[in-house]
Design a protein around this motif. Structure first.
Motif, PDB file in Angstrom:
ATOM      1  N   ARG A 116      11.107  -3.445   2.182  1.00 31.93           N
ATOM      2  CA  ARG A 116      10.525  -3.990   3.410  1.00 31.93           C
ATOM      3  C   ARG A 116       9.009  -3.779   3.444  1.00 31.93           C
ATOM      4  NH1 ARG A 116      13.701  -7.806   5.598  1.00 31.93           N
ATOM      5  NH2 ARG A 116      15.763  -7.026   6.175  1.00 31.93           N
ATOM      6  N   LYS A 117       8.561  -2.666   2.931  1.00 29.88           N
ATOM      7  CA  LYS A 117       7.120  -2.403   2.846  1.00 29.88           C
ATOM      8  C   LYS A 117       6.454  -3.460   1.965  1.00 29.88           C
ATOM      9  CE  LYS A 117       3.874   1.307   1.556  1.00 29.88           C
ATOM     10  NZ  LYS A 117       3.104   0.640   0.498  1.00 29.88           N
ATOM     11  N   GLU A 118       7.074  -3.735   0.841  1.00 22.91           N
ATOM     12  CA  GLU A 118       6.543  -4.748  -0.071  1.00 22.91           C
ATOM     13  C   GLU A 118       6.545  -6.122   0.585  1.00 22.91           C
ATOM     14  OE1 GLU A 118       7.322  -6.313  -4.666  1.00 22.91           O
ATOM     15  OE2 GLU A 118       8.885  -5.236  -3.582  1.00 22.91           O
ATOM     16  N   GLN A 119       7.597  -6.432   1.339  1.00 20.27           N
ATOM     17  CA  GLN A 119       7.687  -7.717   2.022  1.00 20.27           C
ATOM     18  C   GLN A 119       6.534  -7.897   3.002  1.00 20.27           C
ATOM     19  OE1 GLN A 119      11.176  -8.121   4.474  1.00 20.27           O
ATOM     20  NE2 GLN A 119      10.758 -10.249   5.019  1.00 20.27           N
ATOM     21  N   ALA A 120       6.260  -6.866   3.803  1.00 17.35           N
ATOM     22  CA  ALA A 120       5.186  -6.951   4.789  1.00 17.35           C
ATOM     23  C   ALA A 120       3.827  -7.108   4.118  1.00 17.35           C
ATOM     24  CB  ALA A 120       5.193  -5.707   5.677  1.00 17.35           C
ATOM     25  N   GLU A 121       3.585  -6.325   3.089  1.00 15.72           N
ATOM     26  CA  GLU A 121       2.282  -6.367   2.426  1.00 15.72           C
ATOM     27  C   GLU A 121       2.079  -7.675   1.664  1.00 15.72           C
ATOM     28  OE1 GLU A 121       2.085  -2.764   0.187  1.00 15.72           O
ATOM     29  OE2 GLU A 121       2.048  -1.500   1.990  1.00 15.72           O
ATOM     30  N   ASN A 122       3.148  -8.208   1.089  1.00 20.66           N
ATOM     31  CA  ASN A 122       3.044  -9.502   0.410  1.00 20.66           C
ATOM     32  C   ASN A 122       2.739 -10.619   1.401  1.00 20.66           C
ATOM     33  OD1 ASN A 122       3.539  -8.381  -2.075  1.00 20.66           O
ATOM     34  ND2 ASN A 122       5.695  -8.929  -2.134  1.00 20.66           N
ATOM     35  N   ALA A 123       3.357 -10.540   2.587  1.00 19.11           N
ATOM     36  CA  ALA A 123       3.109 -11.560   3.611  1.00 19.11           C
ATOM     37  C   ALA A 123       1.653 -11.530   4.061  1.00 19.11           C
ATOM     38  CB  ALA A 123       4.046 -11.339   4.799  1.00 19.11           C
ATOM     39  N   LEU A 124       1.113 -10.337   4.252  1.00 19.82           N
ATOM     40  CA  LEU A 124      -0.290 -10.217   4.652  1.00 19.82           C
ATOM     41  C   LEU A 124      -1.219 -10.693   3.540  1.00 19.82           C
ATOM     42  CD1 LEU A 124      -0.299  -6.754   6.469  1.00 19.82           C
ATOM     43  CD2 LEU A 124      -0.703  -8.984   7.514  1.00 19.82           C
ATOM     44  N   ALA A 125      -0.894 -10.326   2.302  1.00 19.76           N
ATOM     45  CA  ALA A 125      -1.730 -10.731   1.172  1.00 19.76           C
ATOM     46  C   ALA A 125      -1.745 -12.246   1.020  1.00 19.76           C
ATOM     47  CB  ALA A 125      -1.233 -10.070  -0.109  1.00 19.76           C
ATOM     48  N   ALA A 126      -0.584 -12.874   1.229  1.00 17.86           N
ATOM     49  CA  ALA A 126      -0.500 -14.330   1.114  1.00 17.86           C
ATOM     50  C   ALA A 126      -1.342 -15.021   2.181  1.00 17.86           C
ATOM     51  CB  ALA A 126       0.957 -14.776   1.227  1.00 17.86           C
TER      52      ALA A 126
END
Length: 349
Positions: A181-191
């Motif tokens: 979930r941490k990776e999901q949130a950070e990937n969404a912000l990075a995108a």
């Protein structure tokens, strides 16, 4: 039934009336820093809070999943501690009972199998014989109970160890979910062009009264079923609790929560509030004491996130996530509302 008039229509009427009043009195509009005109007491989302529907959906899902896994991890860790304490107690009992049964076995070995029979036949009257038989029967029953207690304690130890191993496996599972979930949130912000780690705001400590949780530590699902004191809409009980706790802590400036604009996010669900940094409402970029007020308010929600059920906080082009802490939030359009430089946005679980 709670009446929820369209927020955009209300704001449009308000602005029209304000413009008319300004024309009649000749009073100038309030000037915001940078030359922009401040729109006081208009919910910032009625203008543009920035971010896409996809980004908000990803952040909501990631944060909810992380918080749920964190609660499950905490519950499992608590159960393991209780099981560890029980296991230690069982092991002490097992050692004592093993010693007792060992002593019984040692006596049996030294006296031999015919020891009890010899004791019975060792002279005396018939009454003495019956008395000794009863005594030996009691001794045998006592020794049998000790052996059974030993076997039962060994079984308890085995079951306790299995339970501890199960909790450890559960914790590994929840840690994996949290990482995902941490990776999901950070990937969404990075995108979306953000996500860089930032210093955020700090200071303060947890002081809010905890919101109600389930017995296992998870957050119960809530609907938008209590009146929103900031609008004509509704809130979830947990969101209202967070709002009231912030007010009790001294954050009493203008707030707007429910917004039925049909857009994404938590506002239409009664799970979000926007807290103005300026005393009069949502104006230009917060500076000086207004900036400090916003910093302190954002820090308050972060410090009390576990107590209140905070999903995320946005303030001054930064977002705080339970999984990742403070990250850059570059999803505004250059105005105070979408950049979140005139208000603190709070989303609740």
């Amino acid at each position: 039934m709670i009446v929820r008039p369209p927020a955009r229509r209300m704001v449009a009427v308000f602005l029209a009336l304000a413009a008319a009043a300004a024309g009649l009195t000749g009073a100038p509009a309030t000037a915001a820093p940078g030359g922009a005109t401040a729109v006081l007491r208009a919910a910032p989302g009625d203008i543009d809070e920035g971010g896409t529907a996809k980004l908000r959906e990803q952040l909501n899902a990631a944060s909810k999943g992380f918080v749920a896994a964190k609660a499950a991890l905490a519950a499992s860790t608590k159960r393991q501690k209780e099981l560890d304490a029980h296991l230690k107690k069982v092991e002490v009992e097992l050692a004592a009972r093993t010693q007792t049964v060992g002593q019984v076995a040692d006596r049996a070995y030294r006296t031999g199998r015919l020891g009890p029979v010899a004791a019975l036949l060792d002279g005396g009257s018939g009454d003495d014989l019956l008395g000794r038989a009863a005594a030996l029967s009691a001794v045998a029953a006592n020794e049998d109970s000790k052996l059974r207690a030993l076997l039962d304690t060994r079984d308890q130890e085995r079951r306790a160890k299995v339970a501890v191993a199960k909790e450890i496996a559960e914790q590994k599972k929840q840690l994996a979910v949290m990482a995902k979930r941490k990776e999901q949130a950070e990937n969404a912000l990075a995108a979306a062009g953000g996500g860089q780690q930032v210093s955020g705001v700090g200071g303060g400590s947890a002081s809010a009264a905890p919101a109600r949780r389930n017995a296992d530590g998870s957050w119960p699902p809530e609907s938008c079923n209590v009146d929103d004191p900031t609008t004509s809409g509704c809130l979830t009980p947990r969101t209202l609790h967070a709002l009231n706790q912030a007010k009790a802590a001294g954050f009493t400036r203008f707030v707007a929560c429910f917004r039925n604009d049909g857009g994404p996010g938590e506002h239409p669900l009664g799970r979000a509030c926007d807290f103005a940094a300026q005393p009069g409402g949502f104006g230009g970029v917060a500076t000086g004491g207004d900036r400090t007020y916003g910093n302190n308010l954002a820090a308050y929600f972060v410090n009390n996130a576990d107590r209140l059920g905070v999903l995320y906080v946005i303030w001054f082009r930064q977002i705080w996530l339970p999984s990742s802490g403070w990250r850059a939030y570059n999803n505004g359009n250059g105005d105070p509302s979408s950049d979140h430089t005139n208000h603190v946005h709070l989303s609740m679980n």
